[in-house]
Design an enzyme around this catalytic site. Structure first.
Site, PDB file in Angstrom:
ATOM      1  N   VAL A  43       0.856  -1.201  -0.056  1.00 34.49           N
ATOM      2  CA  VAL A  43       0.090  -0.408   0.094  1.00 34.49           C
ATOM      3  C   VAL A  43       1.094   1.349   0.379  1.00 34.49           C
ATOM      4  CG1 VAL A  43      -2.083   1.082   0.884  1.00 34.49           C
ATOM      5  CG2 VAL A  43      -1.604  -1.114   0.747  1.00 34.49           C
ATOM      6  N   GLY A  72     -11.354  -2.628   0.803  1.00 31.91           N
ATOM      7  CA  GLY A  72      -9.846  -1.620  -0.113  1.00 31.91           C
ATOM      8  C   GLY A  72     -10.614  -0.835  -0.804  1.00 31.91           C
ATOM      9  N   LYS A 126     -11.923  -5.858  10.621  1.00 38.69           N
ATOM     10  CA  LYS A 126     -13.010  -5.014   9.963  1.00 38.69           C
ATOM     11  C   LYS A 126     -14.779  -5.240  10.501  1.00 38.69           C
ATOM     12  CE  LYS A 126     -10.198  -6.141   5.944  1.00 38.69           C
ATOM     13  NZ  LYS A 126      -9.992  -6.661   5.096  1.00 38.69           N
ATOM     14  N   ILE A 150     -13.175  -0.212  -1.841  1.00 39.64           N
ATOM     15  CA  ILE A 150     -14.707   0.100  -1.518  1.00 39.64           C
ATOM     16  C   ILE A 150     -15.118   1.500  -0.188  1.00 39.64           C
ATOM     17  CG2 ILE A 150     -17.691  -0.742  -0.630  1.00 39.64           C
ATOM     18  CD1 ILE A 150     -16.478  -3.528  -1.420  1.00 39.64           C
ATOM     19  N   LYS A 174      -6.893  -1.813  10.156  1.00 36.00           N
ATOM     20  CA  LYS A 174      -8.542  -2.052  10.428  1.00 36.00           C
ATOM     21  C   LYS A 174      -8.054  -2.788  11.792  1.00 36.00           C
ATOM     22  CE  LYS A 174      -6.779  -3.782   7.211  1.00 36.00           C
ATOM     23  NZ  LYS A 174      -6.680  -5.346   6.237  1.00 36.00           N
ATOM     24  N   GLU A 200      -2.511 -10.248   4.618  1.00 36.68           N
ATOM     25  CA  GLU A 200      -1.734  -9.798   5.706  1.00 36.68           C
ATOM     26  C   GLU A 200      -0.573 -10.608   5.802  1.00 36.68           C
ATOM     27  OE1 GLU A 200      -3.189  -7.104   8.055  1.00 36.68           O
ATOM     28  OE2 GLU A 200      -4.730  -7.586   5.743  1.00 36.68           O
ATOM     29  N   GLY A 203      -5.287  -5.520  -2.610  1.00 39.24           N
ATOM     30  CA  GLY A 203      -4.087  -4.877  -3.539  1.00 39.24           C
ATOM     31  C   GLY A 203      -3.883  -3.496  -3.635  1.00 39.24           C
TER      32      GLY A 203
HETATM   33  P1  NAP Z   1       3.669  -4.676   4.213  1.00 39.01           P
HETATM   34  O1  NAP Z   1       4.020  -4.585   2.144  1.00 39.01           O
HETATM   35  O2  NAP Z   1       3.777  -5.726   4.628  1.00 39.01           O
HETATM   36  O3  NAP Z   1       4.252  -2.898   4.073  1.00 39.01           O
HETATM   37  C1  NAP Z   1       4.494  -2.792   5.733  1.00 39.01           C
HETATM   38  C2  NAP Z   1       5.205  -1.493   5.174  1.00 39.01           C
HETATM   39  O4  NAP Z   1       5.563  -1.142   7.043  1.00 39.01           O
HETATM   40  C3  NAP Z   1       7.343  -1.992   4.781  1.00 39.01           C
HETATM   41  O5  NAP Z   1       7.565  -1.410   3.994  1.00 39.01           O
HETATM   42  C4  NAP Z   1       7.810  -1.792   6.159  1.00 39.01           C
HETATM   43  O6  NAP Z   1       8.621  -1.964   6.290  1.00 39.01           O
HETATM   44  C5  NAP Z   1       7.205  -1.182   7.258  1.00 39.01           C
HETATM   45  N1  NAP Z   1       6.915  -1.567   8.579  1.00 39.01           N
HETATM   46  C6  NAP Z   1       5.863  -2.744   9.016  1.00 39.01           C
HETATM   47  N2  NAP Z   1       6.493  -3.010  10.340  1.00 39.01           N
HETATM   48  C7  NAP Z   1       7.550  -1.136  10.947  1.00 39.01           C
HETATM   49  C8  NAP Z   1       7.597  -1.371  11.250  1.00 39.01           C
HETATM   50  N3  NAP Z   1       7.473  -1.501  12.929  1.00 39.01           N
HETATM   51  N4  NAP Z   1       8.912   0.000  11.973  1.00 39.01           N
HETATM   52  C9  NAP Z   1       8.875   0.810  10.718  1.00 39.01           C
HETATM   53  N5  NAP Z   1       8.004   0.076   9.354  1.00 39.01           N
HETATM   54  C10 NAP Z   1       7.519  -1.113   9.127  1.00 39.01           C
HETATM   55  O7  NAP Z   1       1.801  -4.078   4.320  1.00 39.01           O
HETATM   56  P2  NAP Z   1       0.510  -3.447   3.071  1.00 39.01           P
HETATM   57  O8  NAP Z   1      -0.151  -4.968   2.561  1.00 39.01           O
HETATM   58  O9  NAP Z   1       1.288  -2.988   2.179  1.00 39.01           O
HETATM   59  O10 NAP Z   1      -0.395  -3.054   4.476  1.00 39.01           O
HETATM   60  C11 NAP Z   1      -0.372  -2.577   5.229  1.00 39.01           C
HETATM   61  C12 NAP Z   1      -1.561  -1.922   6.069  1.00 39.01           C
HETATM   62  O11 NAP Z   1      -2.277  -1.962   5.264  1.00 39.01           O
HETATM   63  C13 NAP Z   1      -1.612  -3.040   7.146  1.00 39.01           C
HETATM   64  O12 NAP Z   1      -2.525  -2.049   8.269  1.00 39.01           O
HETATM   65  C14 NAP Z   1      -3.112  -3.633   6.076  1.00 39.01           C
HETATM   66  O13 NAP Z   1      -3.875  -4.749   6.741  1.00 39.01           O
HETATM   67  C15 NAP Z   1      -3.926  -2.320   5.041  1.00 39.01           C
HETATM   68  N6  NAP Z   1      -4.547  -3.045   4.057  1.00 39.01           N
HETATM   69  C16 NAP Z   1      -3.251  -3.627   2.865  1.00 39.01           C
HETATM   70  C17 NAP Z   1      -3.847  -4.027   1.875  1.00 39.01           C
HETATM   71  C18 NAP Z   1      -3.871  -4.820   1.611  1.00 39.01           C
HETATM   72  O14 NAP Z   1      -4.243  -5.062   0.160  1.00 39.01           O
HETATM   73  N7  NAP Z   1      -1.918  -5.402   1.107  1.00 39.01           N
HETATM   74  C19 NAP Z   1      -5.611  -3.729   1.627  1.00 39.01           C
HETATM   75  C20 NAP Z   1      -5.474  -2.935   3.216  1.00 39.01           C
HETATM   76  C21 NAP Z   1      -5.527  -2.552   4.007  1.00 39.01           C
HETATM   77  P3  NAP Z   1      10.079  -2.558   4.681  1.00 39.01           P
HETATM   78  O15 NAP Z   1      10.328  -2.654   3.550  1.00 39.01           O
HETATM   79  O16 NAP Z   1      11.315  -2.411   5.273  1.00 39.01           O
HETATM   80  O17 NAP Z   1       9.574  -3.839   5.575  1.00 39.01           O
HETATM   81  N1  HSE Z   2      -5.534  -8.943   4.208  1.00 38.86           N
HETATM   82  C1  HSE Z   2      -6.809  -8.323   3.714  1.00 38.86           C
HETATM   83  C2  HSE Z   2      -7.558  -8.413   2.391  1.00 38.86           C
HETATM   84  C3  HSE Z   2      -5.966  -7.244   3.337  1.00 38.86           C
HETATM   85  O1  HSE Z   2      -7.312 -10.061   2.015  1.00 38.86           O
HETATM   86  O2  HSE Z   2      -8.897  -8.712   2.710  1.00 38.86           O
HETATM   87  C4  HSE Z   2      -7.273  -5.981   2.789  1.00 38.86           C
HETATM   88  O3  HSE Z   2      -8.041  -5.670   3.936  1.00 38.86           O
END
Ligand code: NAP
Ligand code: HSE
Length: 432
Positions: free
Chosen positions: A17, A137, A208, A139, A108, A193, A305
């Site tokens: 993200v 996401g 959620k 929506i 969340k 996640e 995504g």
């Molecule tokens: P991700 O790809 O695992 O990225 C997490 C990022 O945060 C990485 O850059 C990581 O650093 C950094 N990070 C994690 N813990 C940290 C800490 N303690 N100190 C400093 N940096 C830290 O996760 P993501 O999928 O982007 O998701 C991020 C958030 O969005 C989560 O809350 C997730 O639930 C939410 N979300 C995700 C989606 C989805 O589709 N992916 C959808 C809706 C909501 P490094 O890169 O150096 O490891």
């Molecule tokens: N891991 C979550 C999902 C990301 O699959 O719905 C979006 O919140």
């Protein structure tokens, strides 16, 4: 206020993200600045590992591993948090809000566990806390519950709210993909996640649902209020039998209100094939909100995504930056005041699918029917399938008429102790 040099953003997280958010802020011309009408600058970005290769090109010196570079920088107006997890994010939120920074988050877990406290802290500090990306996401359901649908008494919210599990269930049902392979695909696509147990065991969906129910009912709910069951106990034959009976298997998150209170539940359910939710596939999410004024309102879109989630984060960022630009005071969500009881799952009244592995001999079905009858459970239909000559066993699938959950649990306990019953293969609730 003279915003000649623009509005400054501190970004925490540069993964799936965060990468999408950073590249939109750094693009020239930036779609965010264009929509706000003044420069919206990415000032610092917090990561864990500075040496990790990134898929977004960053100006030198912008990356940091020190959260104080954002939290203690008085020139940063808005914190955008997309790291995930509650620790240390919750503490960072408290510090940022207390320092007068606005917050936008996709988290969340934090919002489900500590959202009520953070919202009131934000109100007290006259800053904004927005979290559209935390649910669904791309929506726009969070903002709708906070604003456009706020006048309604909400009866129910019925959702598919986790993209990873819906992707896995779709692959298992339509392509017969194995669970582990489908999960690996979802991880590769950036849906899961950091710990995918949160997805497959319904923890993410429970967070959620807590957020949605808190906003819809104006009452503080906690993740522990949600009855939760994941999808890992589903076996390939459950999909086959469900199809034979005319159902799809979907992981649902449901909030239902009646005079006795609110019931919050996340579990895999059999949904009739003609039902809208049965036809929500892949990474798509859907939600049906039933309110006294609006009637049934449907939401449908990609639930995870980079693209959809970035859309939600940037929407909140643009709204916040416009407010900063205008020196406006944030409205904030409704006060959380009504104390509604949480109804236990034992009180659920629905139909059930029960799959049993039994010894293939005369009289077994009669014993099972008696155990169900003794618990006041009426059978709607029965299938006997997959007799195995070598083990002299067979699989029996029973669909019940509506029954009370506590009675079904009691009956299953008694059935599991019958000598011809080798295993209770699965029990899946039916959501018509
Ligand atoms: P991700 O790809 O695992 O990225 C997490 C990022 O945060 C990485 O850059 C990581 O650093 C950094 N990070 C994690 N813990 C940290 C800490 N303690 N100190 C400093 N940096 C830290 O996760 P993501 O999928 O982007 O998701 C991020 C958030 O969005 C989560 O809350 C997730 O639930 C939410 N979300 C995700 C989606 C989805 O589709 N992916 C959808 C809706 C909501 P490094 O890169 O150096 O490891
Ligand atoms: N891991 C979550 C999902 C990301 O699959 O719905 C979006 O919140």
């Amino acid at each position: 206020m003279n915003r000649g040099s623009g509005i400054n953003v501190g970004l925490m997280g540069l993964g799936v993200v965060g990468g999408g958010v950073a590249s939109a802020l750094l693009r020239d011309p930036s779609p965010v600045s264009a929509r706000v009408g003044c420069p919206v600058n990415l000032r610092r970005t917090l990561v864990r590992d500075i040496s990790r290769p990134r898929d977004v090109e960053l100006p030198p010196g912008i990356l940091t591993t020190n959260a104080e570079d954002i939290l203690d920088d008085p020139d940063i107006d808005i914190l955008v948090e997309v790291m995930g997890g509650s620790d240390p994010a919750t503490d960072y939120f408290r510090r940022a809000i207390s320092a007068g920074k606005h917050v936008v988050t996709a988290n969340k877990e934090v919002m489900a566990k500590d959202g009520a406290e953070l919202m009131s802290l934000a109100r007290a500090n006259r800053v904004s806390l927005l979290f559209e990306a935390s649910v669904g996401g791309g929506i726009p359901i969070v903002g709708c519950l906070m604003n456009e649908l706020a006048a309604n008494d909400v009866y129910s919210i019925r959702t598919i709210i986790n993209g990873t599990t819906n992707y896995i269930l779709t692959r298992m049902a339509h392509q017969r993909t194995a669970f582990a392979e489908a999960l690996a695909e979802a991880q590769g696509l950036g849906y899961a996640e950091a710990d995918p147990t949160n997805d497959v065991e319904g923890i993410d969906a429970a967070y959620k649902l807590t957020v949605l129910a808190t906003l819809a009912y104006g009452c503080r709910f906690r993740p522990e209020d949600v009855y939760r069951q994941g999808i890992s106990a589903l076996e390939p034959q459950d999909f086959r039998y469900a199809r034979e009976f005319g159902y799809s298997i979907k992981s649902l998150a449901i909030a239902d209100r009646d005079d006795g209170g609110v019931q919050l539940r996340v579990y895999p359910a059999l949904v009739p094939e003609e039902n809208m939710l049965a036809n929500v596939n892949g990474v798509y999410n859907a939600a049906e909100v039933d309110g006294d004024l609006c009637g049934r309102v449907l939401f449908h879109g990609m639930g995870a995504g980079r693209g959809p989630t970035t859309s939600a984060v940037l929407g909140d960022l643009i709204e916040t930056a416009r407010m900063v630009r205008d020196d406006a005071v944030p409205g904030g969500p409704r006060e959380l005041s009504r104390g509604l009881a949480v109804r236990p799952i034992d009180e659920l009244h629905t139909r059930y699918y029960i799959r049993l592995e039994v010894a293939d001999r005369a009289g077994v079905l009669a014993q099972i029917a008696k155990a169900l009858g003794d618990c006041d459970i009426s059978i709607a239909s029965v299938l006997q399938k997959d007799a195995h000559a070598e083990t002299q066993s067979a699989e029996i699938v029973i669909m019940t008429h509506p029954a009370r959950e506590s009675s079904v649990q009691q009956a299953l306990l008694e059935i599991s102790q019958l000598s011809p019953v080798r295993r209770v293969g699965n029990m899946i609730r039916i959501e018509e």
